[in-house]
Design a protein around this motif. Structure first.
Motif, PDB file in Angstrom:
ATOM      1  N   GLU A  23       0.831  -1.202   0.000  1.00 17.39           N
ATOM      2  CA  GLU A  23       0.000   0.000   0.000  1.00 17.39           C
ATOM      3  C   GLU A  23       0.869   1.257   0.000  1.00 17.39           C
ATOM      4  N   ARG A  24       1.923   1.274   0.812  1.00 17.25           N
ATOM      5  CA  ARG A  24       2.822   2.437   0.869  1.00 17.25           C
ATOM      6  C   ARG A  24       3.475   2.692  -0.495  1.00 17.25           C
ATOM      7  N   GLY A  25       3.858   1.608  -1.191  1.00 20.17           N
ATOM      8  CA  GLY A  25       4.453   1.769  -2.518  1.00 20.17           C
ATOM      9  C   GLY A  25       3.469   2.360  -3.509  1.00 20.17           C
ATOM     10  N   HIS A  26       2.201   1.912  -3.469  1.00 18.29           N
ATOM     11  CA  HIS A  26       1.190   2.465  -4.383  1.00 18.29           C
ATOM     12  C   HIS A  26       0.977   3.948  -4.115  1.00 18.29           C
ATOM     13  N   ILE A  27       0.938   4.337  -2.846  1.00 22.36           N
ATOM     14  CA  ILE A  27       0.699   5.745  -2.505  1.00 22.36           C
ATOM     15  C   ILE A  27       1.855   6.614  -3.000  1.00 22.36           C
ATOM     16  N   LEU A  28       3.093   6.203  -2.757  1.00 18.45           N
ATOM     17  CA  LEU A  28       4.255   6.979  -3.195  1.00 18.45           C
ATOM     18  C   LEU A  28       4.309   7.075  -4.713  1.00 18.45           C
ATOM     19  N   SER A  29       3.975   5.975  -5.392  1.00 16.18           N
ATOM     20  CA  SER A  29       3.980   5.990  -6.855  1.00 16.18           C
ATOM     21  C   SER A  29       2.921   6.953  -7.391  1.00 16.18           C
ATOM     22  N   SER A  30       1.741   6.954  -6.797  1.00 17.49           N
ATOM     23  CA  SER A  30       0.686   7.869  -7.232  1.00 17.49           C
ATOM     24  C   SER A  30       1.081   9.317  -6.966  1.00 17.49           C
ATOM     25  N   ALA A  31       1.688   9.583  -5.815  1.00 17.10           N
ATOM     26  CA  ALA A  31       2.109  10.946  -5.498  1.00 17.10           C
ATOM     27  C   ALA A  31       3.157  11.446  -6.495  1.00 17.10           C
ATOM     28  N   ARG A  32       4.080  10.608  -6.893  1.00 21.70           N
ATOM     29  CA  ARG A  32       5.102  11.010  -7.866  1.00 21.70           C
ATOM     30  C   ARG A  32       4.481  11.317  -9.226  1.00 21.70           C
ATOM     31  N   ARG A  33       3.493  10.510  -9.648  1.00 20.92           N
ATOM     32  CA  ARG A  33       2.832  10.767 -10.927  1.00 20.92           C
ATOM     33  C   ARG A  33       2.076  12.092 -10.892  1.00 20.92           C
ATOM     34  N   LEU A  34       1.416  12.375  -9.764  1.00 20.24           N
ATOM     35  CA  LEU A  34       0.721  13.653  -9.641  1.00 20.24           C
ATOM     36  C   LEU A  34       1.701  14.820  -9.698  1.00 20.24           C
ATOM     37  N   THR A  35       2.837  14.667  -9.056  1.00 18.13           N
ATOM     38  CA  THR A  35       3.841  15.732  -9.059  1.00 18.13           C
ATOM     39  C   THR A  35       4.371  15.980 -10.469  1.00 18.13           C
ATOM     40  N   ARG A  36       4.620  14.930 -11.234  1.00 19.24           N
ATOM     41  CA  ARG A  36       5.106  15.101 -12.601  1.00 19.24           C
ATOM     42  C   ARG A  36       4.073  15.810 -13.474  1.00 19.24           C
ATOM     43  N   LEU A  37       2.789  15.468 -13.279  1.00 16.77           N
ATOM     44  CA  LEU A  37       1.738  16.142 -14.046  1.00 16.77           C
ATOM     45  C   LEU A  37       1.679  17.626 -13.724  1.00 16.77           C
ATOM     46  N   LEU A  38       1.827  17.981 -12.456  1.00 17.33           N
ATOM     47  CA  LEU A  38       1.789  19.387 -12.074  1.00 17.33           C
ATOM     48  C   LEU A  38       3.022  20.128 -12.575  1.00 17.33           C
ATOM     49  N   ASP A  39       4.171  19.467 -12.582  1.00 14.23           N
ATOM     50  CA  ASP A  39       5.389  20.108 -13.081  1.00 14.23           C
ATOM     51  C   ASP A  39       5.290  20.412 -14.575  1.00 14.23           C
ATOM     52  N   ARG A  40       4.591  19.570 -15.318  1.00 16.65           N
ATOM     53  CA  ARG A  40       4.475  19.751 -16.772  1.00 16.65           C
ATOM     54  C   ARG A  40       3.352  20.696 -17.156  1.00 16.65           C
ATOM     55  N   SER A  41       2.556  21.111 -16.221  1.00 16.95           N
ATOM     56  CA  SER A  41       1.434  21.982 -16.533  1.00 16.95           C
ATOM     57  C   SER A  41       1.947  23.332 -17.009  1.00 16.95           C
ATOM     58  N   PRO A  42       1.471  23.827 -18.177  1.00 19.04           N
ATOM     59  CA  PRO A  42       1.977  25.112 -18.691  1.00 19.04           C
ATOM     60  C   PRO A  42       1.449  26.316 -17.908  1.00 19.04           C
ATOM     61  N   ALA A  43       0.273  26.205 -17.350  1.00 15.19           N
ATOM     62  CA  ALA A  43      -0.305  27.340 -16.641  1.00 15.19           C
ATOM     63  C   ALA A  43       0.264  27.411 -15.233  1.00 15.19           C
ATOM     64  N   SER A  44       0.231  28.624 -14.695  1.00 15.90           N
ATOM     65  CA  SER A  44       0.689  28.790 -13.320  1.00 15.90           C
ATOM     66  C   SER A  44      -0.282  28.108 -12.373  1.00 15.90           C
ATOM     67  N   TRP A  45       0.237  27.556 -11.332  1.00  9.86           N
ATOM     68  CA  TRP A  45      -0.577  26.762 -10.405  1.00  9.86           C
ATOM     69  C   TRP A  45      -0.563  27.425  -9.042  1.00  9.86           C
ATOM     70  N   THR A  46      -1.750  27.621  -8.492  1.00 10.54           N
ATOM     71  CA  THR A  46      -1.870  28.217  -7.163  1.00 10.54           C
ATOM     72  C   THR A  46      -2.692  27.307  -6.273  1.00 10.54           C
ATOM     73  N   VAL A  47      -2.477  27.453  -4.986  1.00  9.99           N
ATOM     74  CA  VAL A  47      -3.217  26.638  -4.025  1.00  9.99           C
ATOM     75  C   VAL A  47      -4.634  27.192  -3.906  1.00  9.99           C
ATOM     76  N   PRO A  48      -5.668  26.388  -4.149  1.00  8.28           N
ATOM     77  CA  PRO A  48      -7.047  26.894  -4.049  1.00  8.28           C
ATOM     78  C   PRO A  48      -7.444  27.126  -2.601  1.00  8.28           C
ATOM     79  N   ASP A  49      -8.506  27.934  -2.436  1.00  8.52           N
ATOM     80  CA  ASP A  49      -9.009  28.202  -1.092  1.00  8.52           C
ATOM     81  C   ASP A  49      -9.647  26.967  -0.463  1.00  8.52           C
ATOM     82  N   GLU A  50     -10.291  26.151  -1.280  1.00 10.68           N
ATOM     83  CA  GLU A  50     -10.948  24.947  -0.795  1.00 10.68           C
ATOM     84  C   GLU A  50     -10.338  23.736  -1.484  1.00 10.68           C
TER      85      GLU A  50
END
Length: 219
Positions: A23-50
């Motif tokens: 389970e820990r391996g699946h969570i870390l793998s998913s977190a890394r994939r999410l991070t790569r997607l956000l890094d490749r996003s062309p638009a600026s990314w901000t933390v939402p209020d909610e």
């Protein structure tokens, strides 16, 4: 390392407090994939209020297929199942119910149980139905299918009608068999294993003695 936010996971109550290595391996793998997607996003990314939540989407079920599945489910049950409307007419039954009651489906559908099945033509059984309707509480009783087969009836009511489960009672043995020339007591023919009590604030629908009382009175 750039931090974008938090990924929250919800576990079932039965889940152990500690994660397994898998389970820990699946969570870390998913977190890394999410991070790569956000890094490749062309638009600026901000933390939402909610926090962003994704609603759980259930697959659409075809109503026709759902009805067929429900009928198949009822037919597979090893016990008899009947549906009664608020006037006690039989609206549905499975094959096991027809077999246990000893009647064809066409002779049962649309009729009252105590009219379609002569051995149920007793005021006590009709009162069980009324008790379930007025009290909205489950009711159970046992009746004899001649010559010597006992059936358990369990009534589960709500505001739309009553669901009835019928099953053989292999433990019930009528001990007070009438001898020739002697009248059989009502408790021998129509015994009950349990008498329902209406819930507080409702009018008791019993207009005649229940089986237990009739047996004690020798009726």
């Amino acid at each position: 390392m750039r931090r974008y936010g938090v990924m929250a996971l919800v576990w079932a109550k039965s889940h152990p407090p500690s994660l397994t290595p898998r389970e820990r391996g699946h969570i870390l793998s998913s977190a890394r994939r999410l991070t790569r997607l956000l890094d490749r996003s062309p638009a600026s990314w901000t933390v939402p209020d909610e926090p962003r939540t994704v609603p759980l989407r259930r697959p659409d079920v075809d109503p026709a297929q759902a009805r067929i599945a429900a009928v198949d489910l009822i037919q597979r049950l090893p016990v008899g199942a009947l549906g009664l409307d608020l006037e006690a007419r039989i609206t549905y039954l499975n094959d096991a119910a027809a077999r246990l009651l000893g009647r064809e489906r066409d002779r049962l559908l649309g009729n009252l149980p105590w009219q379609a099945v002569p051995r149920l033509d007793d005021p006590v059984h009709e009162e069980h139905y009324r008790t379930a309707v007025f009290s909205r509480e489950p009711v159970a009783f046992t009746a004899l299918r001649p010559p010597g087969r006992w059936l358990d009836f369990r009534l589960h009511p709500d505001e739309s009608g009553i669901s009835v489960l019928v099953s053989p009672n292999h433990d019930r043995h009528p001990a007070d068999t009438a001898s020739p020339g002697r009248a059989t007591s009502r408790s021998t023919i129509w015994p009950t294993t349990w008498c329902a009590t209406p819930s507080p604030g409702t009018r008791p629908p019993m207009t005649s003695p229940c089986c237990c009382c009739a047996a004690r009175e020798g009726r």
